[in-house]
Motif scaffolding. Structure first.
Motif, mmCIF file in Angstrom:
data_model
loop_
_atom_site.group_PDB
_atom_site.id
_atom_site.type_symbol
_atom_site.label_atom_id
_atom_site.label_comp_id
_atom_site.label_asym_id
_atom_site.label_seq_id
_atom_site.Cartn_x
_atom_site.Cartn_y
_atom_site.Cartn_z
ATOM 1 N N ASP A 154 41.053 -68.704 -15.045
ATOM 2 C CA ASP A 154 39.818 -68.486 -14.298
ATOM 3 C C ASP A 154 39.197 -67.117 -14.582
ATOM 4 O OD1 ASP A 154 42.102 -67.380 -12.995
ATOM 5 O OD2 ASP A 154 40.909 -67.103 -11.174
ATOM 6 N N LEU A 155 39.896 -66.258 -15.324
ATOM 7 C CA LEU A 155 39.358 -64.930 -15.612
ATOM 8 C C LEU A 155 38.202 -65.016 -16.605
ATOM 9 C CD1 LEU A 155 42.555 -62.703 -16.030
ATOM 10 C CD2 LEU A 155 40.910 -62.669 -14.148
ATOM 11 N N PRO A 156 37.161 -64.198 -16.436
ATOM 12 C CA PRO A 156 36.094 -64.164 -17.441
ATOM 13 C C PRO A 156 36.603 -63.586 -18.746
ATOM 14 C CG PRO A 156 35.776 -62.413 -15.830
ATOM 15 C CD PRO A 156 36.908 -63.257 -15.323
ATOM 16 N N VAL A 157 36.120 -64.123 -19.868
ATOM 17 C CA VAL A 157 36.561 -63.651 -21.177
ATOM 18 C C VAL A 157 35.380 -63.390 -22.104
ATOM 19 C CG1 VAL A 157 36.865 -65.989 -22.114
ATOM 20 C CG2 VAL A 157 38.191 -64.094 -23.063
ATOM 21 N N ALA A 172 26.004 -62.981 -18.308
ATOM 22 C CA ALA A 172 26.680 -64.140 -17.727
ATOM 23 C C ALA A 172 28.145 -64.124 -18.153
ATOM 24 C CB ALA A 172 26.008 -65.427 -18.186
ATOM 25 N N LEU A 173 29.038 -64.289 -17.187
ATOM 26 C CA LEU A 173 30.482 -64.225 -17.426
ATOM 27 C C LEU A 173 31.062 -65.630 -17.484
ATOM 28 C CD1 LEU A 173 31.351 -61.331 -14.943
ATOM 29 C CD2 LEU A 173 30.945 -61.160 -17.411
ATOM 30 N N GLY A 356 30.954 -67.773 -14.065
ATOM 31 C CA GLY A 356 31.498 -67.194 -12.843
ATOM 32 C C GLY A 356 30.592 -66.163 -12.200
ATOM 33 N N GLY A 357 29.329 -66.124 -12.607
ATOM 34 C CA GLY A 357 28.395 -65.136 -12.078
ATOM 35 C C GLY A 357 28.021 -64.130 -13.151
ATOM 36 N N TYR A 358 27.101 -63.224 -12.790
ATOM 37 C CA TYR A 358 26.654 -62.174 -13.700
ATOM 38 C C TYR A 358 27.420 -60.882 -13.441
ATOM 39 C CZ TYR A 358 22.594 -65.268 -14.185
ATOM 40 O OH TYR A 358 21.776 -66.341 -14.394
ATOM 41 N N LEU A 364 22.057 -61.225 -7.002
ATOM 42 C CA LEU A 364 21.630 -62.340 -7.846
ATOM 43 C C LEU A 364 22.678 -63.445 -7.839
ATOM 44 C CD1 LEU A 364 19.642 -63.554 -9.872
ATOM 45 C CD2 LEU A 364 20.782 -62.245 -11.674
ATOM 46 N N ASN A 365 23.955 -63.080 -7.866
ATOM 47 C CA ASN A 365 25.019 -64.081 -7.840
ATOM 48 C C ASN A 365 24.987 -64.897 -6.556
ATOM 49 O OD1 ASN A 365 25.935 -63.273 -10.339
ATOM 50 N ND2 ASN A 365 27.505 -61.898 -9.524
ATOM 51 N N ALA A 366 24.754 -64.227 -5.445
ATOM 52 C CA ALA A 366 24.694 -64.939 -4.172
ATOM 53 C C ALA A 366 23.541 -65.935 -4.161
ATOM 54 C CB ALA A 366 24.552 -63.942 -3.030
#
Length: 501
Positions: A154-157, A172-173, A356-358, A364-366
């Motif tokens: 689940d980690l951003p890469v 963007a992640l 997973g959001g910016y 902005l993510n919310a």
């Protein structure tokens, strides 16, 4: 580590075992099997770790296409870190913004005037490593053993900067699991098979190229890299490496046909979409759902690439096809309620391929995740047969040569000129590139500017492809409230050709 988890690093490790003779990477004189790529990735990861790169830290690539982008991504994957391949065509101001926004621990760069100016201006400290000999020495100094870092899927890469709706880009992640899920959807729709060879001739900072690069990697195929699109070199590489697929669209294909006039190169290995009699005679016209549907659908960076596929809806009513099997799509009104089929609303989605959001954008993510759905910012409708039609962005977008250009970003650059009182940007139809940018400019009292000066001013602040090709001077900009009345501007200045319309 959970028995249910799978990361990009795990995929590489499996290919090292299962494809010991498989060719992973071709880039000029560089040819790496999967075991050799795995060893290089380990060494690079350990070198990065010695520089403080760990879970959540960012690594930035500033340069053209290279096998090092994939190598850096996989090294970041083994550390729980994040790679961002930046748009190398950006201006020094834009690159400075990326550096200060992302605050990478390490920057790997190809030298350019814009990159060097950004390096001097950036406030965030970082270790800078020149691509080439310095990079090779840096990576070789790392230990060959796989790092013992616990990395969850689940980690951003991967971080990809999206074009600026509001004048400020956002990264963007995308997580391991999202990228793997999207790759699996691409494998299905494209019917990719063993031996698949992809030519990365489109920009790897763009999700359209990256999604096929990663799908090819997921399959255990071969990625062939070329620094930038050059028609004759693309023809040569297709023949030499027997490439199966490449990042191509209309005008690029026409250029390949011209470059291969007389049949100098054998392009028959390329299994691609039909385009023209001359093109079809050079290649193998592919009948997979992806190519038979003219590679269509709807997508964006935030969904990993493609959200819907025409290949899942042959003969369907909707211009964007049906959603990937790994996502849900709803057409919602401003209150968050689903609208009936045939009515227009915002395309919203959730599922395995969602981002997973910016980076560093909590507000902005919310807003983007309101109600438990990713709000794409694009309008669409569900047709009676269940397929999706893409209408267009809620905020107007110009599409030129397959690049997304947002008026707000160009307008912001225009208004930074001391002689400009107001400005607005529209798209005008272009038969070859889809649209061109037209600027409508209001000058301050007593000020004077030429069209050439306006264009050069914008070019100095943002990427050259975003600059206006046409400039009109006006006494005022018609408004709807505080924003330009784009419909009135289109009617007055010949605007049109927007995507989805």
């Amino acid at each position: 580590m959970s028995v249910h988890g799978l990361t990009l690093g795990d995929v590489l490790g499996e290919h090292r075992r299962g494809r010991p003779l498989g060719l992973a990477v071709v880039d000029a004189d560089v040819r790496l099997t999967y075991p050799r790529l795995d060893e290089r990735v380990n060494r690079l990861a350990n070198a990065l770790a010695a520089d403080g790169v760990g879970p959540g830290e960012r690594v930035l690539w500033l340069g053209r296409n290279s096998f090092r982008i994939l190598e850096l991504l996989l090294a970041a994957a083994r550390l729980g870190a994040i790679l961002c391949p930046a748009n190398w065509r950006q201006s020094a101001d834009e690159l400075t913004f990326v550096l200060d926004d992302l605050r990478p621990a390490v920057v790997v760069f190809e030298e350019s005037e814009a990159a060097m100016q950004a390096r001097a201006r950036a406030a965030a400290p970082a270790r800078w490593i020149a691509a080439g000999e310095e990079y090779e020495a840096y990576a070789a100094a790392g230990a060959p053993e796989e790092p013992t870092v616990a990395v969850t899927p689940d980690l951003p890469v991967l971080a990809l900067y999206t074009a600026a709706f509001d004048g400020r880009p956002a990264a963007a992640l995308l997580s391991h699991s999202a990228l793997i899920a999207h790759a699996m959807a691409m494998l299905h729709i494209r019917q990719m098979e063993d031996g698949f060879t992809y030519l990365d001739c489109g920009p790897l900072f763009h999700v359209g190229t990256m999604m096929f690069c990663l799908a090819t990697f997921q399959l255990g195929g071969t990625n062939v890299f070329t620094p930038a699109y050059d028609p004759k070199e693309v023809c040569r590489l297709i023949e030499a490496e027997r490439c199966t697929q490449a990042f191509l669209f209309g005008p690029m294909i026409d250029q390949l046909v011209e470059a291969n006039a007389g049949g100098t190169y054998d392009l028959s290995s390329l299994r691609f979409v039909a385009h023209s009699p001359e093109w079809d005679a050079m290649i193998t016209v592919d009948d997979s759902p992806w190519c038979a549907s003219t590679m269509g659908g709807y997508g964006q960076t935030e969904v990993g690439g493609m959200l819907t596929f025409l290949g899942l809806a042959p003969g369907g009513q909707g211009y964007a096809g049906r959603p990937s099997p790994l996502v849900h799509v709803r057409i919602l009104d401003p209150a968050g309620d689903e609208v009936p089929p045939g009515e227009t609303g915002e395309i919203c989605a959730r599922g395995a391929t969602m981002f997973g959001g910016y980076w560093n954008r909590p507000e902005l993510n919310a807003a983007k995740a309101a109600g438990g759905w990713h709000h794409t910012g694009d309008l669409g409708r569900r047709e009676p047969d269940g397929t999706i039609t893409f209408i267009g962005p809620r905020l107007r977008m110009i599409k030129s040569a397959n690049e997304n250009i947002y008026p707000a970003e160009v307008e912001r650059a225009l208004k930074e000129h001391e002689a400009v009182a107001d400005a607005a940007v529209i798209g005008v139809p272009d038969p070859e590139w889809g649209q061109n940018v037209k600027a409508i400019v209001v000058l301050k009292d007593g000020a004077s500017l030429t069209r050439e000066q306006v264009v050069e001013h914008v070019r100095s602040r943002i990427a050259s492809y975003k600059k206006p090709r046409h400039v009109e001077f006006a006494a005022s900009i018609p408004k709807k409230g505080y924003t330009p009345d784009y419909d009135a501007l289109d009617a007055a200045y010949g605007g049109g050709g927007y995507p989805g319309r």
